[in-house]
Scaffold this active site. Structure first.
Site, PDB file in Angstrom:
ATOM      1  N   CYS A  12      -6.085   3.845  20.577  1.00  0.00           N
ATOM      2  CA  CYS A  12      -6.073   2.336  21.574  1.00  0.00           C
ATOM      3  C   CYS A  12      -4.726   1.886  21.831  1.00  0.00           C
ATOM      4  O   CYS A  12      -4.627   1.229  22.717  1.00  0.00           O
ATOM      5  CB  CYS A  12      -7.062   1.246  20.698  1.00  0.00           C
ATOM      6  SG  CYS A  12      -6.131   0.705  19.395  1.00  0.00           S
ATOM      7  N   CYS A  71      -1.838   2.395  16.650  1.00  0.00           N
ATOM      8  CA  CYS A  71      -2.867   3.801  16.776  1.00  0.00           C
ATOM      9  C   CYS A  71      -2.575   4.508  17.766  1.00  0.00           C
ATOM     10  O   CYS A  71      -2.422   3.955  18.916  1.00  0.00           O
ATOM     11  CB  CYS A  71      -4.273   2.893  17.082  1.00  0.00           C
ATOM     12  SG  CYS A  71      -5.295   3.866  17.440  1.00  0.00           S
ATOM     13  N   HIS A  77     -14.838   1.760  -2.412  1.00  0.00           N
ATOM     14  CA  HIS A  77     -13.844   0.976  -1.657  1.00  0.00           C
ATOM     15  C   HIS A  77     -12.726   1.678  -0.658  1.00  0.00           C
ATOM     16  O   HIS A  77     -11.757   1.237  -0.574  1.00  0.00           O
ATOM     17  CB  HIS A  77     -12.786   0.199  -2.684  1.00  0.00           C
ATOM     18  CG  HIS A  77     -13.965  -0.709  -3.332  1.00  0.00           C
ATOM     19  ND1 HIS A  77     -13.385  -1.573  -4.414  1.00  0.00           N
ATOM     20  CD2 HIS A  77     -15.005  -1.405  -2.725  1.00  0.00           C
ATOM     21  CE1 HIS A  77     -14.467  -2.367  -4.814  1.00  0.00           C
ATOM     22  NE2 HIS A  77     -15.314  -2.286  -3.870  1.00  0.00           N
ATOM     23  N   CYS A 105      -9.766  -0.586  16.488  1.00  0.00           N
ATOM     24  CA  CYS A 105     -10.571   0.200  16.994  1.00  0.00           C
ATOM     25  C   CYS A 105     -11.391   1.246  16.038  1.00  0.00           C
ATOM     26  O   CYS A 105     -10.900   0.776  14.630  1.00  0.00           O
ATOM     27  CB  CYS A 105     -10.112   1.154  18.202  1.00  0.00           C
ATOM     28  SG  CYS A 105      -8.865   2.341  17.548  1.00  0.00           S
ATOM     29  N   CYS A 164      -7.336   2.240  12.057  1.00  0.00           N
ATOM     30  CA  CYS A 164      -6.781   1.327  13.070  1.00  0.00           C
ATOM     31  C   CYS A 164      -7.291  -0.019  12.822  1.00  0.00           C
ATOM     32  O   CYS A 164      -8.559  -0.111  12.387  1.00  0.00           O
ATOM     33  CB  CYS A 164      -7.093   1.877  14.547  1.00  0.00           C
ATOM     34  SG  CYS A 164      -6.796   0.450  15.784  1.00  0.00           S
ATOM     35  N   ARG A 222       1.451   1.798  -3.613  1.00  0.00           N
ATOM     36  CA  ARG A 222       0.509   2.364  -4.197  1.00  0.00           C
ATOM     37  C   ARG A 222       0.087   3.828  -4.033  1.00  0.00           C
ATOM     38  O   ARG A 222      -0.059   4.555  -4.731  1.00  0.00           O
ATOM     39  CB  ARG A 222      -0.751   1.430  -3.832  1.00  0.00           C
ATOM     40  CG  ARG A 222      -0.554  -0.064  -4.569  1.00  0.00           C
ATOM     41  CD  ARG A 222      -1.914  -0.813  -4.445  1.00  0.00           C
ATOM     42  NE  ARG A 222      -3.037  -0.260  -5.124  1.00  0.00           N
ATOM     43  CZ  ARG A 222      -4.258  -0.348  -4.774  1.00  0.00           C
ATOM     44  NH1 ARG A 222      -4.535  -1.318  -3.748  1.00  0.00           N
ATOM     45  NH2 ARG A 222      -5.225   0.139  -5.204  1.00  0.00           N
ATOM     46  N   TYR A 277       0.839  -1.306  -0.052  1.00  0.00           N
ATOM     47  CA  TYR A 277      -0.112  -0.043  -0.058  1.00  0.00           C
ATOM     48  C   TYR A 277       0.942   1.195  -0.044  1.00  0.00           C
ATOM     49  O   TYR A 277       0.544   2.386  -0.546  1.00  0.00           O
ATOM     50  CB  TYR A 277      -1.047  -0.130   1.279  1.00  0.00           C
ATOM     51  CG  TYR A 277      -2.144  -0.980   0.726  1.00  0.00           C
ATOM     52  CD1 TYR A 277      -3.140  -0.366  -0.236  1.00  0.00           C
ATOM     53  CD2 TYR A 277      -2.183  -2.319   1.087  1.00  0.00           C
ATOM     54  CE1 TYR A 277      -4.216  -1.157  -0.518  1.00  0.00           C
ATOM     55  CE2 TYR A 277      -3.318  -3.037   0.803  1.00  0.00           C
ATOM     56  CZ  TYR A 277      -4.317  -2.454   0.016  1.00  0.00           C
ATOM     57  OH  TYR A 277      -5.235  -3.267  -0.552  1.00  0.00           O
TER      58      TYR A 277
END
Ligand code: OAD
Length: 309
Positions: free
Chosen positions: A199, A196, A128, A139, A136, A76, A73
């Site tokens: 959390c 995250c 999408h 959470c 996260c 990308r 990712y």
């Protein structure tokens, strides 16, 4: 001799239908961004490094190797930020502006190119998600429009030659490597990946919809509301294999509201057109590059596009 049966391929016939259409929908896929240099998911562009792109787009892949999925990712995000919207994106932007209440675009693309082409946000439904939203894994935290490149120092794309990231030179080579258990798949220790801030426990992940996950509910509600409002005259099915559900289901939702279908795709009827493959005699098929075809077929409404290619 030309077949007497459809779909119709004549642009002037399409122009007549377009001009008389009151409500239009578009369903877009990766082919819309192909002319901007971004790979598609299936077919020749569907490999990344030694991996089938679709096999990395799952929560299971992330749980198994979050570093590998993040690298995919990150690559990308980097490529999408380097790319520029093409004339197909701009043509849809112009159509949106000409038909503010009566044209919506549902896109499966997560690359942000429609947004960067100025597509009005309320007429662009991101089925999408987006590469530039960060969620996260555990959470409900979500951060919108994070364009940091790299998102994290460990995910930096130094060069196209980065051995962790370079796509295979060709599909055949990639396929062979994919099947080779000895291929090195060095990735990143999950402890070193960003966690995250809320959390503290969950890993951060890209805000895209993965296989097996639900599409964003508020977006689906907005689309249903628009569809239910009135009859639909035309659906443009642009650069998608229309094989991923529920997105592909919008083709039949539109036809059940009266819409004619116009497919704009590099492939013709002998390729994979999924939910759009049963074209009727009064539907349309324009085979070729969406960045060339869209400005041409939408011209009666959007006029000449200036300064874009
Ligand atoms: P695909 O890769 O399945 O299909 C891309 C389509 O674009 C193919 O039909 C090509 O023939 C066509 N195409 C390629 N170049 C083109 C061009 N220049 N002009 C017009 N058409 C062109 O991509 P999608 O249909 O978008 O989902 O894939 C759907 C979903 O599957 C993606 O959103 C992603 C993927 O896995 C998730 O990640 C959930």
């Amino acid at each position: 001799m030309a077949s007497i049966h459809g779909p119709i391929t004549d642009v002037s016939e399409f122009h007549e239908v377009l001009k008389s259409s009151k409500r239009i929908m578009a369903l877009c896929g990766a082919g819309l961004s192909a002319a901007s240099g971004l790979g598609t998911f299936r077919g020749a562009g569907g490999m990344w490094r030694n991996h089938q792109a679709t096999s990395l787009a799952t929560p299971e892949a992330f749980e198994q190797d979050p570093g590998l999925v993040w690298l995919f990712y990150s690559y990308r995000r980097h490529k999408a930020l380097q790319a520029k919207p093409n004339a197909g994106h701009y043509a849809l932007t112009e159509l949106s502006k000409e038909m503010p209440d009566d044209f919506i675009t549902l896109t499966q693309n997560v690359d942000g190119l429609s947004q960067r082409a100025g597509h009005p946000r309320e007429q662009l439904k991101l089925l999408h998600g987006s590469l530039f939203d960060i969620k996260c894994f555990d959470c409900d935290r979500i951060e919108l429009n994070n364009y940091d490149d790299p998102f994290h120092p460990l995910l930096a794309i130094d060069s196209e030659e980065d051995s962790r990231l370079a796509p295979a030179e060709n599909t055949e080579q990639a396929r062979a490597a994919y099947e080779d258990p000895n291929v090195d798949t060095t990735t990143i220790n999950p402890d070193d990946l960003p966690h995250c801030p809320d959390c503290k426990a969950g890993l951060l992940r890209p805000g895209v919809v993965w296989f097996g996950e639900d599409l964003p509910e508020d977006t689906l509600d907005e689309v249903s509301e628009w569809i239910e409002k009135d009859k639909i005259d035309l659906i443009l099915v642009i650069g998608t294999t229309a094989t991923v559900w529920p997105a592909a289901g919008y083709v039949s939702e539109a036809t059940s509201k009266g819409a004619k279908v116009a497919v704009i795709n590099m492939d013709g009827l002998d390729g994979e057109l999924g939910a759009a493959s049963n074209l009727r005699d009064d539907d349309f098929l324009f085979q070729g590059d969406a960045s060339k075809i869209l400005p041409e077929i939408l011209k009666p409404i959007i006029g000449e596009l200036e300064g874009v290619h």
